[in-house]
Design an enzyme around this catalytic site. Structure first.
Site, PDB file in Angstrom:
ATOM      1  N   HIS A  42     -54.195 -32.609 -63.471  1.00 51.98           N
ATOM      2  CA  HIS A  42     -52.922 -33.116 -63.625  1.00 51.98           C
ATOM      3  C   HIS A  42     -52.534 -33.984 -62.116  1.00 51.98           C
ATOM      4  O   HIS A  42     -53.141 -34.716 -61.810  1.00 51.98           O
ATOM      5  CB  HIS A  42     -51.957 -32.268 -64.054  1.00 51.98           C
ATOM      6  CG  HIS A  42     -50.516 -32.607 -64.509  1.00 51.98           C
ATOM      7  ND1 HIS A  42     -50.137 -33.929 -64.910  1.00 51.98           N
ATOM      8  CD2 HIS A  42     -49.398 -31.970 -64.819  1.00 51.98           C
ATOM      9  CE1 HIS A  42     -49.053 -33.874 -65.265  1.00 51.98           C
ATOM     10  NE2 HIS A  42     -48.485 -32.736 -65.370  1.00 51.98           N
TER      11      HIS A  42
ATOM     12  N   HIS B 221     -57.888 -39.824 -69.507  1.00 52.54           N
ATOM     13  CA  HIS B 221     -56.659 -39.639 -69.651  1.00 52.54           C
ATOM     14  C   HIS B 221     -56.361 -38.886 -71.239  1.00 52.54           C
ATOM     15  O   HIS B 221     -57.304 -39.420 -72.216  1.00 52.54           O
ATOM     16  CB  HIS B 221     -55.454 -40.429 -69.722  1.00 52.54           C
ATOM     17  CG  HIS B 221     -53.871 -40.163 -69.609  1.00 52.54           C
ATOM     18  ND1 HIS B 221     -53.256 -39.770 -70.730  1.00 52.54           N
ATOM     19  CD2 HIS B 221     -53.282 -39.779 -68.357  1.00 52.54           C
ATOM     20  CE1 HIS B 221     -52.235 -39.602 -70.402  1.00 52.54           C
ATOM     21  NE2 HIS B 221     -51.879 -39.376 -68.894  1.00 52.54           N
TER      22      HIS B 221
ATOM     23  N   ASP C  29     -53.661 -42.027 -61.133  1.00 54.42           N
ATOM     24  CA  ASP C  29     -53.794 -41.461 -59.702  1.00 54.42           C
ATOM     25  C   ASP C  29     -55.050 -42.131 -59.095  1.00 54.42           C
ATOM     26  O   ASP C  29     -55.316 -41.941 -58.066  1.00 54.42           O
ATOM     27  CB  ASP C  29     -54.133 -39.994 -59.999  1.00 54.42           C
ATOM     28  CG  ASP C  29     -53.120 -39.024 -60.244  1.00 54.42           C
ATOM     29  OD1 ASP C  29     -52.107 -39.501 -59.661  1.00 54.42           O
ATOM     30  OD2 ASP C  29     -53.089 -38.051 -61.160  1.00 54.42           O
TER      31      ASP C  29
HETATM   32  N1  ACO Z   1     -65.311 -38.268 -65.545  1.00 56.53           N
HETATM   33  C1  ACO Z   1     -66.417 -37.808 -66.200  1.00 56.53           C
HETATM   34  N2  ACO Z   1     -66.472 -37.724 -67.766  1.00 56.53           N
HETATM   35  C2  ACO Z   1     -65.131 -37.542 -68.151  1.00 56.53           C
HETATM   36  C3  ACO Z   1     -64.085 -37.651 -67.464  1.00 56.53           C
HETATM   37  C4  ACO Z   1     -64.089 -37.912 -66.063  1.00 56.53           C
HETATM   38  N3  ACO Z   1     -62.824 -38.152 -65.342  1.00 56.53           N
HETATM   39  N4  ACO Z   1     -62.758 -37.408 -68.273  1.00 56.53           N
HETATM   40  C5  ACO Z   1     -63.172 -37.105 -69.359  1.00 56.53           C
HETATM   41  N5  ACO Z   1     -64.670 -36.969 -69.454  1.00 56.53           N
HETATM   42  C6  ACO Z   1     -65.584 -36.996 -70.527  1.00 56.53           C
HETATM   43  C7  ACO Z   1     -65.518 -35.394 -70.857  1.00 56.53           C
HETATM   44  O1  ACO Z   1     -66.624 -34.663 -70.281  1.00 56.53           O
HETATM   45  C8  ACO Z   1     -65.704 -35.273 -72.601  1.00 56.53           C
HETATM   46  O2  ACO Z   1     -67.052 -35.684 -72.523  1.00 56.53           O
HETATM   47  P1  ACO Z   1     -67.910 -35.317 -73.942  1.00 56.53           P
HETATM   48  O3  ACO Z   1     -67.371 -35.746 -75.195  1.00 56.53           O
HETATM   49  O4  ACO Z   1     -69.336 -35.695 -73.751  1.00 56.53           O
HETATM   50  O5  ACO Z   1     -67.834 -33.756 -73.968  1.00 56.53           O
HETATM   51  C9  ACO Z   1     -65.125 -36.642 -72.561  1.00 56.53           C
HETATM   52  O6  ACO Z   1     -64.695 -37.464 -71.652  1.00 56.53           O
HETATM   53  C10 ACO Z   1     -63.385 -36.181 -73.264  1.00 56.53           C
HETATM   54  O7  ACO Z   1     -62.918 -35.642 -72.185  1.00 56.53           O
HETATM   55  P2  ACO Z   1     -61.776 -34.255 -72.364  1.00 56.53           P
HETATM   56  O8  ACO Z   1     -62.141 -33.263 -71.018  1.00 56.53           O
HETATM   57  O9  ACO Z   1     -61.991 -33.501 -73.635  1.00 56.53           O
HETATM   58  O10 ACO Z   1     -60.500 -35.081 -72.332  1.00 56.53           O
HETATM   59  P3  ACO Z   1     -59.182 -34.331 -72.112  1.00 56.53           P
HETATM   60  O11 ACO Z   1     -58.166 -35.275 -72.775  1.00 56.53           O
HETATM   61  O12 ACO Z   1     -59.150 -33.070 -72.359  1.00 56.53           O
HETATM   62  O13 ACO Z   1     -59.016 -34.424 -70.598  1.00 56.53           O
HETATM   63  C11 ACO Z   1     -58.203 -35.498 -68.291  1.00 56.53           C
HETATM   64  C12 ACO Z   1     -58.045 -35.690 -69.801  1.00 56.53           C
HETATM   65  C13 ACO Z   1     -58.092 -33.884 -67.988  1.00 56.53           C
HETATM   66  C14 ACO Z   1     -57.395 -36.404 -67.593  1.00 56.53           C
HETATM   67  C15 ACO Z   1     -59.919 -35.820 -68.009  1.00 56.53           C
HETATM   68  O14 ACO Z   1     -60.208 -37.181 -68.404  1.00 56.53           O
HETATM   69  C16 ACO Z   1     -59.983 -35.498 -66.603  1.00 56.53           C
HETATM   70  O15 ACO Z   1     -60.458 -34.436 -66.104  1.00 56.53           O
HETATM   71  N6  ACO Z   1     -60.183 -36.735 -65.672  1.00 56.53           N
HETATM   72  C17 ACO Z   1     -60.359 -36.434 -64.280  1.00 56.53           C
HETATM   73  C18 ACO Z   1     -59.124 -35.844 -63.495  1.00 56.53           C
HETATM   74  C19 ACO Z   1     -57.714 -36.603 -63.726  1.00 56.53           C
HETATM   75  O16 ACO Z   1     -57.809 -37.951 -63.170  1.00 56.53           O
HETATM   76  N7  ACO Z   1     -56.588 -36.342 -64.049  1.00 56.53           N
HETATM   77  C20 ACO Z   1     -55.353 -37.088 -63.950  1.00 56.53           C
HETATM   78  C21 ACO Z   1     -54.857 -37.414 -65.313  1.00 56.53           C
HETATM   79  S1  ACO Z   1     -53.578 -38.365 -65.251  1.00 56.53           S
HETATM   80  C22 ACO Z   1     -52.240 -37.472 -64.849  1.00 56.53           C
HETATM   81  O17 ACO Z   1     -52.040 -36.128 -65.255  1.00 56.53           O
HETATM   82  C23 ACO Z   1     -51.222 -37.836 -63.815  1.00 56.53           C
END
Ligand code: ACO
Length: 425
Positions: free
Chosen positions: A267, A308, A364
């Site tokens: 987050h 996201h 971010d």
């Molecule tokens: N890098 C690589 N792969 C990713 C990333 C990433 N940053 N984000 C998602 N994926 C992939 C996952 O591995 C998953 O792949 P799969 O379908 O083959 O298993 C797919 O994309 C979907 O990802 P989920 O984790 O299921 O998506 P969710 O909606 O639960 O997560 C989140 C969203 C937590 C923001 C995620 O994209 C992440 O961890 N990003 C990096 C951290 C980040 O930047 N957080 C800030 C978010 S914005 C905020 O809070 C202000």
């Protein structure tokens, strides 16, 4: 909000049940399942609340497919260009942009409540010098409830508003005190003749031994960043504030819970993690290696600042932040990490893995580079996010307190543990 019905057929009993369906101004319609268990005996199962609307809200709308964000109906791009953070705070809380007189009132109310009780300053001394500022922020914000008993009747709308204003006014003071404690410099008292962000910069960087001049570029950049972070409907920290607040706890405690939730790297902690990642990548020539790691399911590494839960298109805030980044770096000198971030974005956006999963830079991705140019150490990045997001937390807490359908938040579960058994003794 219009109403229709959806029919649920239970093949086990042969019964059918009608459930109300509501259509909001925008967004997917929702099925009202509040009577589902009473009618059918079923609960729903939705880990991570990916298909659950936890409340009705009139504050913020975001369209993840279009990459659109509206506060009270106004596009984020227009608010960022034409309004100040305190005007946006007023909008989120009251539903309309302030008139010039209301603007003066809110500015006065916030900039004249910036002092914190002297005893609270003593709290910082209890922390080790290298305590994370988010730890200090969480603890000291929660402690505010020990000081302002005079306005803590959550059933009194005037008390609620007074507390809301107080919280926003005192957050920068607490944040700057946490920073000063870490660097071992004397705490700088707030100055009521300065703007919200000017005052924050003063408390962060001024020293009793020398004059400090506020740079309008830094002041403006910070103000716009606070607007961009101010609200994002039912995100993890806002939902935490609502959940904690639903028990009737005081708003300082509820917001402290929100700050704790924001801290996580999935987050608000991601802005800190992005810079750590850019430092680790170090050079454009290493990008391919890190992209490969991000795609490898056996590697926990993720591209921080990418992806996201709701945006499956460009995060509109990321576009604005990228522009601010250009402006700030023009003023403060280039940061090679900006070049690196832009190249990383370019490569990722052409990569099948990221295209398929609709992973774009989020809010971010570039914000940390700006904060770094403005002199904030990495540990302060999530604190800055918290100051901006506090506007939204407060607006949501106020909205929830006014909702006649407010109930304590209490989800159910699918129990898969052991069946009843006796202790073998
Ligand atoms: N890098 C690589 N792969 C990713 C990333 C990433 N940053 N984000 C998602 N994926 C992939 C996952 O591995 C998953 O792949 P799969 O379908 O083959 O298993 C797919 O994309 C979907 O990802 P989920 O984790 O299921 O998506 P969710 O909606 O639960 O997560 C989140 C969203 C937590 C923001 C995620 O994209 C992440 O961890 N990003 C990096 C951290 C980040 O930047 N957080 C800030 C978010 S914005 C905020 O809070 C202000």
């Amino acid at each position: 909000m219009s109403e229709a019905k959806i029919t649920l057929h239970d093949p086990k009993t042969g019964q059918t049940h009608e459930l109300p369906v509501y259509h909001g101004t925008y967004g997917s319609p929702v099925i009202d399942i509040t009577r589902l268990h009473a009618k059918t005996g079923y609960f729903t199962f939705d880990p991570g609340f990916v298909s659950t609307a936890s409340c009705e809200s009139r504050i913020t709308y975001l369209d993840g497919e279009k990459g659109e964000l509206l506060y009270r109906g106004y596009p984020i791009e227009q608010l960022a260009e034409k309004c100040s953070f305190l005007e946006v705070f007023y909008l989120l809380v009251h539903g309309e942009l302030p008139t010039p007189e209301q603007r003066r009132e809110v500015e006065h109310a916030i900039t004249h409540h910036t002092l914190i009780n002297e005893s609270l300053l003593e709290f910082f001394k209890g922390f080790h010098y290298d305590a994370h500022p988010m730890a200090m922020l969480t603890a000291v914000v929660a402690s505010l409830s020990a000081f302002y008993h005079d306005s803590l009747d959550i059933n009194d709308p005037e008390h609620r508003l007074q507390t809301a204003y107080r919280l926003l006014a005192k957050l920068p003071t607490i944040a700057a005190a946490a920073y000063k404690h870490r660097v071992g410099e004397p705490f700088m008292y707030p100055r009521n003749n300065l703007s919200y962000c000017g005052n924050f910069l003063h408390m962060m960087y001024a020293r009793p031994t020398e004059d400090y001049e506020i740079d309008p570029v830094a002041e403006q950049a910070l103000d716009t960043l606070f607007i961009l972070h101010a609200d994002h409907e039912q995100n993890a920290s806002t939902s935490t504030v609502r959940l904690a607040g639903s028990t009737g706890t005081n708003p300082y405690a509820a917001v402290a819970a929100g700050i704790a939730a924001l801290w996580g790297p999935a987050h608000g902690g991601a802005n800190e993690a992005v810079l750590a990642m850019l430092d680790e990548i170090g050079d454009v020539k290493n990008i391919d290696k890190f992209i490969a790691r991000a795609k490898d399911k056996n590697d926990p590494f993720r591209l921080m600042g990418f992806g996201h839960r709701v945006y499956k298109n460009f995060d509109p805030r990321a576009k604005i932040i990228k522009r601010i980044c250009h402006k700030v770096l023009e003023r403060y000198g280039n940061d090679p990490r900006f070049e690196l971030a832009m190249r990383l974005e370019e490569i990722a956006l052409k990569d099948e893995y990221f295209i398929e999963r609709k992973l774009y830079p989020n809010v971010d991705f570039y914000s940390g580079i700006i904060y770094s140019a403005l002199g904030f150490p990495r540990e302060m990045f999530t604190v800055l996010f918290a100051i901006g997001r506090a506007a939204g937390w407060i607006a949501h807490w106020l909205e929830m307190m006014d909702d006649p359908r407010r109930k304590i938040g209490r989800p159910r579960q699918l129990y898969t543990g052991p069946a009843r058994r006796d202790v073998p003794r």
